[in-house]
Design an enzyme around this catalytic site. Structure first.
Site, short mmCIF file in Angstrom:
data_model
loop_
_atom_site.label_atom_id
_atom_site.label_comp_id
_atom_site.label_asym_id
_atom_site.label_seq_id
_atom_site.Cartn_x
_atom_site.Cartn_y
_atom_site.Cartn_z
N GLU A 128 50.33 39.73 39.31
CA GLU A 128 50.82 38.82 40.34
C GLU A 128 52.01 38.06 39.78
OE1 GLU A 128 49.38 35.26 43.35
OE2 GLU A 128 47.94 36.09 41.96
N GLY A 268 47.30 30.17 34.36
CA GLY A 268 45.99 29.69 33.95
C GLY A 268 44.96 30.79 33.99
N ALA A 269 44.95 31.57 35.08
CA ALA A 269 44.00 32.66 35.23
C ALA A 269 44.43 33.49 36.42
CB ALA A 269 42.58 32.13 35.43
N MET A 270 43.80 34.67 36.56
CA MET A 270 44.17 35.59 37.63
C MET A 270 42.93 36.20 38.24
SD MET A 270 46.45 36.95 39.42
CE MET A 270 46.08 38.08 40.74
N GLU A 271 42.89 36.24 39.59
CA GLU A 271 41.69 36.58 40.33
C GLU A 271 41.51 38.07 40.61
OE1 GLU A 271 44.79 35.74 43.65
OE2 GLU A 271 44.33 34.98 41.65
N ASN A 272 42.09 38.95 39.78
CA ASN A 272 41.97 40.38 40.01
C ASN A 272 40.56 40.76 40.45
OD1 ASN A 272 44.59 40.63 38.43
ND2 ASN A 272 43.17 39.99 36.83
N HIS A 304 37.78 28.40 40.94
CA HIS A 304 38.96 28.77 41.72
C HIS A 304 39.13 30.29 41.78
CE1 HIS A 304 43.12 28.13 43.25
NE2 HIS A 304 43.34 29.27 42.62
N GLU A 305 39.09 30.92 40.60
CA GLU A 305 39.32 32.36 40.58
C GLU A 305 38.17 33.12 41.24
OE1 GLU A 305 42.26 33.03 39.93
OE2 GLU A 305 42.75 31.14 38.93
N HIS A 308 38.51 33.03 45.02
CA HIS A 308 39.56 33.93 45.50
C HIS A 308 38.99 35.28 45.96
CE1 HIS A 308 43.53 32.30 45.40
NE2 HIS A 308 43.54 32.02 44.12
#
Length: 877
Positions: A128, A268-272, A304-305, A308
């Protein structure tokens, strides 16, 4: 700048994709020097496109080398395809076909940290917003959703863990003796949600039973030396899953949910989908190495992730202009989760303090944009506080307008109606309207109008008729490309406070109440309250019911009354902040005029009343005691003078500290936690108040306080207390400061995240040769310019260091510009974010303004990435 400047992309030009990809089959052959990626894309023309004879144009990156391309098994000769910029163009294609691409990439040389890259000894991805094109040629846009099957081939001795999205469906050995693992994700997703990880990792296993009775396998992967720091993240994950079921009715959908900690990560992080990839700073936690604030951050980011999975994955955004559709909604969800886990008032104060300090500044600067921008040059620049934080406030206003039950009805309809689709902000609002039978057409202006609205409130009371009137005017200042603003629909929550600090009852529109949400939807309106027994003090914008700036001419006495007795906890904090801003503003003027600083502060009276109220949450008391930050005072100043702001804060703090020295000493002693460390709401609250009291006690100049700070450092059994004491020693320049800084590094030099705290504190330390210290830190063996966390630590520390960064010779600005120019060639995303302090040059005092502008102009003379070009060009426009 480069001769040919990058062009803007406009929302108004959106067109549906000419082609769709129903299935994506990927094979990664991982190697130390090069990786071969083979993609089989099941493509068909989009029946909704009006370009039925168009060429197939696939996105690619300058770091992707095409080895071969074929259609339905026929290898295309070079004359049947071409490259246009970084895109692969194939002119003649059937209506539907399988396109096979074989590409070569070099993850170990990828310093952008986009696409597939190396972090330490592992392979990982970040796709992303437009990172997938750095892996292979693809329709890299969020409205092209496909079912992915991914096979990873690697040496199992080096990479025993091989992960991708979905569920594992096959594992075996190739003819060459390598191991392969195949993953299948049955849910359609855009390429930005693709993920791959391969490495020698340890795992923490757990399970979660969903509300329908399915057992989901939970796994968190880290490098071996960090596996003891993920238990809290696992607990946060399970609480998040349960909360999302209870509050939103959302159940997890795959057989497995995985998280991986990565040291080198831009975000911070990614919601894959099913495989979240986290910056290690947002996942790892232990009492010895992690502060309370960091524990809370881990909890919030994990939530949060995970959230998502529905608000971003199952329902995603049609195009990147709709980014706040998923981010604003999900930030609102994670804020609500954290409030339910701890104190809702404390959480609200923390969120609003951050918003008013940082997002309001963004709204007032050259990069101001609506939560749904009309255009951008580089989408990475629009992962902003406006999209996330203001976007969450817009969702919160819908929640306020509809109520808990109405909002849930709207979210249920949204998920049901758009599951598996890529949609727009309008679709979200439409679901809220349809589920509740309301008209939010005027409210939707929040999505397209930039800037922070200003509400000016006046009042009038008639004792004879017991009638009270509030007149509210709204105005939104001009922002870039938006000189004229329309009236917004703004919910303003109001209560009335009587002389005895009790809520006053009133009648509004025939209904009796003690609190009401006013619907402000015109440039000027008057609201009438009847049966008001006495002249009230208005408690305005309770809970910060809208992201606006409020102007009401409160007297000092009224602010003290609200600070000590408003039934709304948020407005108690807000009154204290306003009172402090008023006093600090006068001190700043004195400092600018080179006068001796002097104030007859009323905060002493307010703080005494506050400390006498033993019913208050200690965390709330700590927040009210905190003076407005340097950054917030800069945001509310007509002209920013960092040196005067610093002097004013220091003086007011000392005056208060000396007047209440015994109270602060008592607070410090009374809030010491004797039990073993727990990141519980109760313990966090007591530690926050204890350490706030220590800061004031030290500001009084007390030798006893100095001894207490050093003793706390040496006896602390947790990072919160140890680092708080170290921070005090450094910022109050105690004789032991150098010794404690050295001891802290010696103790924690093998803990990367703790070293980052040391780097930031060392860079922020105010001293005569502060910039030299910063330069030395960037040569330190524990600093790595390739690691975004370490960059943020040192440059972030410099930004807090007034004497070094805002040096009147401009050397601090020049140093920052040097780093931006250097990093732009390596990691443009990080480079563009480092530009932010310089973008505020027009609001600085003249002595600093021209120095900042000069450095922006120097940066502008370089051959820049789209990321940095956009920020610099808009700042100089």
């Amino acid at each position: 700048m480069a001769e040919q400047q990058p062009a803007a992309i406009y929302l108004k030009d959106y067109q549906v994709p000419n082609f769709l990809i129903d299935k994506t089959e990927l094979t990664f052959d991982l190697d130390e020097t090069q990786t071969i990626v083979t993609s089989r894309l099941h493509i068909r023309r989009n029946p909704d496109s009006d370009q039925q004879t168009s060429a197939l144009v696939l996105d690619g990156g300058e770091d992707v080398t095409l080895i071969a391309v074929a259609i339905d098994g026929y290898t295309l000769p070079k004359e049947e395809y071409r490259f246009q910029d970084d895109k692969l163009v194939i002119t003649a294609t059937p209506e539907s076909f399988v396109l096979t691409c074989e590409t070569l990439i070099e993850p170990q040389n990828n310093t952008r940290l986009e696409g597939l890259y190396r972090s330490s000894s592992m392979f990982c991805t970040q796709c992303e917003a437009e990172g997938f094109r750095h892996i292979t040629y693809y329709l890299d846009r969020p409205d092209v959703m496909s079912v992915f099957t991914t096979t990873i081939i690697a040496d199992a001795n080096r990479y025993p863990v091989m992960l991708s999205n979905g569920n594992e469906v096959e594992r075996g050995t190739t003819e060459e003796g390598k191991t392969f693992v195949t993953w299948h994700d049955p849910f359609k997703k855009p390429a930005y949600l693709f993920a791959l990880v391969a490495g020698n990792l340890e795992v923490l296993n757990d399970t979660f039973t969903t509300m329908s009775g399915r057992e989901v396998k939970l796994q968190i992967f880290t490098e071996q030396h960090n596996i003891d720091k993920v238990d809290f993240a696992m607990d946060s994950l399970k609480r998040s899953m349960k909360w999302d079921e209870e509050v939103y009715g959302r159940e997890y959908d795959l057989d497995i949910f995985m998280i991986v900690a990565v040291d080198d990560f831009n975000m911070g992080a990614m919601e894959n989908k099913g495989l979240n990839i986290f910056n290690s700073s947002c996942l790892l936690a232990s009492p010895e190495t992690t502060t309370d604030d960091a524990y809370l951050r881990v909890e919030a980011v994990v939530a949060h992730e995970y959230f998502h999975n529905w608000s971003g994955n199952r329902v995603t955004c049609r195009d990147w202009f709709q980014l706040s559709l998923k981010e604003g909604f999900t930030v609102f969800r994670d804020q609500s989760f954290s409030a339910d886990m701890h104190s809702d008032v404390v959480k609200r104060v923390e969120d609003v303090s951050f918003l008013k300090t940082t997002q309001f500044a963004e709204d007032a600067g050259p990069m101001a944009h609506p939560i749904r921008p009309a255009s951008f040059i580089e989408i990475s620049n629009f992962y902003t506080l406006t999209i996330y934080e203001k976007g969450a406030e817009v969702v919160r206003m819908i929640h306020t307008l509809l109520g808990e039950e109405g909002f849930r009805k709207g979210s249920d309809l949204y998920f049901e109606r758009h599951d598996g689709q890529a949609v727009t902000c309008d679709d979200f609002v439409q679901a809220m309207e349809d589920a509740n039978g309301v008209d939010l057409s005027q409210f939707k202006r929040w999505y397209s109008q930039a800037g922070t609205p200003r509400l000016t409130v006046t009042d009038q009371y008639d004792q004879a008729t017991q009638t009270y009137q509030l007149t509210i005017k709204q105005e939104t200042p001009a922002t870039p490309n938006q000189p004229t603003k329309l009236a917004l629909h703004i919910p303003v929550k109001v209560g009335l406070v009587g002389s005895d600090n009790q809520a006053l009852a009133f009648t509004y529109e025939g209904e009796q109440s003690d609190e009401v949400v006013l619907q402000v939807n015109d440039h000027e309106q008057t609201f009438v309250f009847e049966n008001v027994a006495e002249l009230p003090v208005p408690s305005l914008l309770r809970g910060f019911s809208a992201p606006v700036k409020l102007q009401y001419d409160y007297s000092t006495e009224q602010l003290l009354q609200l600070m000590s007795g408003d039934p709304d906890g948020f407005n108690r904090w807000s009154a204290a902040q306003e009172l402090a801003v008023n006093e600090l503003t006068a001190l700043i003027v004195q400092a600018q005029k080179k006068q001796a600083l002097s104030t007859d502060t009323h905060l002493i009276e307010g703080f005494k009343a506050l400390l006498a109220d033993k019913t208050l949450d200690p965390a709330m008391v700590a927040l009210i005691l905190a003076l407005p930050s340097q950054a917030y005072l800069a945001e509310v100043s007509e002209q920013i003078d960092p040196h005067a702001i610093k002097a004013a804060r220091k003086h007011l703090r000392e005056v208060i500290a000396k007047a209440l020295v015994s109270e602060f000493k008592g607070l410090y002693q009374d809030n010491t936690v004797a039990q073993a460390y727990q990141p519980s709401a109760e313990q966090i609250a007591k530690r926050s108040l204890k350490n706030a009291a220590l800061g004031y006690w030290l500001a009084s100049g007390s030798d006893e306080a100095k001894a207490a700070a050093v003793r706390q450092y040496r006896q602390a059994d947790n990072m919160t207390d140890q680092f708080a004491a170290l921070n005090c020693a450094v910022h109050f320049d105690l004789p032991e400061a150098d010794e404690l800084l050295a001891a802290f590094f010696e103790q924690w030099q093998h803990e990367a995240l703790v070293v980052n705290k040391w780097l930031m504190l060392s860079a922020a330390r105010e001293q005569e040769q502060g910039l030299d210290t910063v330069k030395a830190l960037m040569q330190h063996p524990n600093f790595d310019i390739k690691n975004p966390n370490k960059l943020r630590a040192v440059i972030g520390g410099l930004g807090q260091n007034v004497s070094a960064f805002h040096n009147l010779d401009g050397s601090g600005y020049a140093f920052l510009a040097d780093q931006i120019i250097l990093l732009d060639k390596r990691n443009p995303q990080i480079a563009s974010r480092l530009c932010t302090p310089l973008t505020r040059w027009q609001r600085m005092v003249p002595a600093l303004s021209e120095l900042m502008k000069g450095q922006l102009e120097r940066i502008a003379q370089q051959d820049l990435s789209k990321d940095v070009y956009e920020v610099v060009s808009k700042s100089l426009a």
